[in-house]
Structures are given as C-alpha cells and as structure tokens.
Design an enzyme around this catalytic site. Sequence first.
Site, mmCIF file in Angstrom:
data_model
loop_
_atom_site.group_PDB
_atom_site.id
_atom_site.type_symbol
_atom_site.label_atom_id
_atom_site.label_comp_id
_atom_site.label_asym_id
_atom_site.label_seq_id
_atom_site.Cartn_x
_atom_site.Cartn_y
_atom_site.Cartn_z
ATOM 1 N N ASP A 173 0.845 -1.189 0.000
ATOM 2 C CA ASP A 173 0.000 0.000 0.000
ATOM 3 C C ASP A 173 0.883 1.243 0.000
ATOM 4 O O ASP A 173 1.876 1.327 0.728
ATOM 5 C CB ASP A 173 -0.933 -0.003 1.216
ATOM 6 C CG ASP A 173 -2.090 0.965 1.036
ATOM 7 O OD1 ASP A 173 -3.229 0.511 0.869
ATOM 8 O OD2 ASP A 173 -1.830 2.190 1.032
ATOM 9 N N GLN B 158 -13.948 2.949 1.355
ATOM 10 C CA GLN B 158 -13.484 2.377 0.080
ATOM 11 C C GLN B 158 -13.273 3.490 -0.932
ATOM 12 O O GLN B 158 -14.148 4.341 -1.128
ATOM 13 C CB GLN B 158 -14.495 1.357 -0.464
ATOM 14 C CG GLN B 158 -13.970 0.615 -1.688
ATOM 15 C CD GLN B 158 -14.891 -0.498 -2.177
ATOM 16 O OE1 GLN B 158 -15.990 -0.685 -1.660
ATOM 17 N NE2 GLN B 158 -14.430 -1.239 -3.169
ATOM 18 N N HIS C 262 -10.336 -5.516 -3.276
ATOM 19 C CA HIS C 262 -8.988 -5.751 -2.764
ATOM 20 C C HIS C 262 -9.062 -5.944 -1.268
ATOM 21 O O HIS C 262 -9.926 -5.352 -0.598
ATOM 22 C CB HIS C 262 -8.056 -4.569 -3.084
ATOM 23 C CG HIS C 262 -8.579 -3.266 -2.606
ATOM 24 N ND1 HIS C 262 -9.566 -2.582 -3.288
ATOM 25 C CD2 HIS C 262 -8.305 -2.532 -1.496
ATOM 26 C CE1 HIS C 262 -9.860 -1.473 -2.618
ATOM 27 N NE2 HIS C 262 -9.115 -1.423 -1.523
ATOM 28 N N HIS D 117 -6.935 -5.608 2.362
ATOM 29 C CA HIS D 117 -5.772 -5.044 3.044
ATOM 30 C C HIS D 117 -5.228 -6.105 4.005
ATOM 31 O O HIS D 117 -5.982 -6.635 4.832
ATOM 32 C CB HIS D 117 -6.163 -3.830 3.885
ATOM 33 C CG HIS D 117 -6.710 -2.677 3.103
ATOM 34 N ND1 HIS D 117 -5.969 -1.548 2.834
ATOM 35 C CD2 HIS D 117 -7.924 -2.466 2.544
ATOM 36 C CE1 HIS D 117 -6.713 -0.685 2.147
ATOM 37 N NE2 HIS D 117 -7.906 -1.215 1.963
HETATM 38 P P1 AMP Z 1 -9.627 1.367 -0.087
HETATM 39 O O1 AMP Z 1 -9.628 2.725 0.567
HETATM 40 O O2 AMP Z 1 -10.056 0.232 0.793
HETATM 41 O O3 AMP Z 1 -10.359 1.395 -1.410
HETATM 42 O O4 AMP Z 1 -8.106 1.041 -0.384
HETATM 43 C C1 AMP Z 1 -7.413 1.607 -1.459
HETATM 44 C C2 AMP Z 1 -5.962 1.605 -1.048
HETATM 45 O O5 AMP Z 1 -5.189 1.748 -2.211
HETATM 46 C C3 AMP Z 1 -5.583 2.734 -0.083
HETATM 47 O O6 AMP Z 1 -5.105 2.180 1.137
HETATM 48 C C4 AMP Z 1 -4.482 3.475 -0.848
HETATM 49 O O7 AMP Z 1 -3.445 3.913 0.001
HETATM 50 C C5 AMP Z 1 -4.011 2.435 -1.851
HETATM 51 N N1 AMP Z 1 -3.416 2.948 -3.066
HETATM 52 C C6 AMP Z 1 -3.922 3.930 -3.864
HETATM 53 N N2 AMP Z 1 -3.100 4.120 -4.904
HETATM 54 C C7 AMP Z 1 -2.068 3.256 -4.776
HETATM 55 C C8 AMP Z 1 -0.884 2.989 -5.536
HETATM 56 N N3 AMP Z 1 -0.596 3.644 -6.661
HETATM 57 N N4 AMP Z 1 -0.045 2.024 -5.079
HETATM 58 C C9 AMP Z 1 -0.310 1.349 -3.939
HETATM 59 N N5 AMP Z 1 -1.413 1.572 -3.185
HETATM 60 C C10 AMP Z 1 -2.270 2.519 -3.591
#
Ligand code: AMP
Length: 115
Positions: free
Chosen positions: A31, A94, A100, A102
């Site tokens: 992340d 989200q 996805h 975590h």
């Molecule tokens: P959610 O908020 O559950 O949809 O999780 C999305 C996650 O994607 C968040 O924890 C972000 O920090 C992560 N995220 C967004 N862009 C990227 C990226 N380019 N590389 C890695 N993680 C990312």
Amino acid sequence: MTEPSIFTRILGGDIPGEIIAETDRLFAIRDIAPQAPVHLLVIPKTEQYRDVTELAAGDPALLAELTAFAKDLAAEHSDGDFRLIFNIGANAGQTVFHVHAHILAGGLTEKSVGA
Ligand code: AMP
C-alpha cells in the site's frame, strides 16, 4: 467504457508499482500509504467485482484463493498473524472499486481496525 482501475493500471505496467507476488488470478502490492509496519493489498487480476460481497457471490473460489494467498504473504512478510480488511462502500472508506483486501501485520497493538 469505464477507465481501468488504478490496480489494473499497475498490473498492466501503465503506472509504477511493484508487484511483490502473484498467482494466476491474484496479485499483491505494498500500500502506498501504509497504516501498519506491513500493509499489503491483495487484488484479483479481474476488476469485474467492485467489493468483497460481489466477489463472494460471483466467484467464492477466488475469494478462498485470496484468503489463502493472504495467509502465505503474512507468513512471508511478518510473523503470520494479520488483519484482513475489506472496505465496502465509500462511507466505509473504500476509494478503489476494484475488490482488494488489506493485509495489516507487524507490531499491531491496538484493537481498533481500519485501513
Ligand atoms: P480502499 O480505501 O479500501 O479502497 O483502499 C485503497 C488503497 O489503495 C488505499 O489504502 C491506498 O493507500 C491504496 N493505493 C492507492 N493508490 C495506490 C498505488 N498507486 N499504489 C499502492 N497503493 C495505492
């Protein structure tokens, strides 16, 4: 035609992001904004499921693969104990509507959950 998700773009090499592990149907990345010493994301290669409820209904075997993959990753990157968190819906935090999980691990001391 909707835009590919950020995770699909990482998988395709269109934007930077290190794929740390993959199977035929899943991949894992770190992340970008870690909320724990180990914070990984496990992501189906398909983006047809917006969240875990859709994945569970549409392809329960893939959800089972995801949890097994998460277990292996937690053992490899930490001590094997981990939180597995799915945010479902914008009001639950989200932000990416490509399902996805975590993985949070390493030095977790608080009972509260969140990613
Ligand atoms: P959610 O908020 O559950 O949809 O999780 C999305 C996650 O994607 C968040 O924890 C972000 O920090 C992560 N995220 C967004 N862009 C990227 C990226 N380019 N590389 C890695 N993680 C990312």
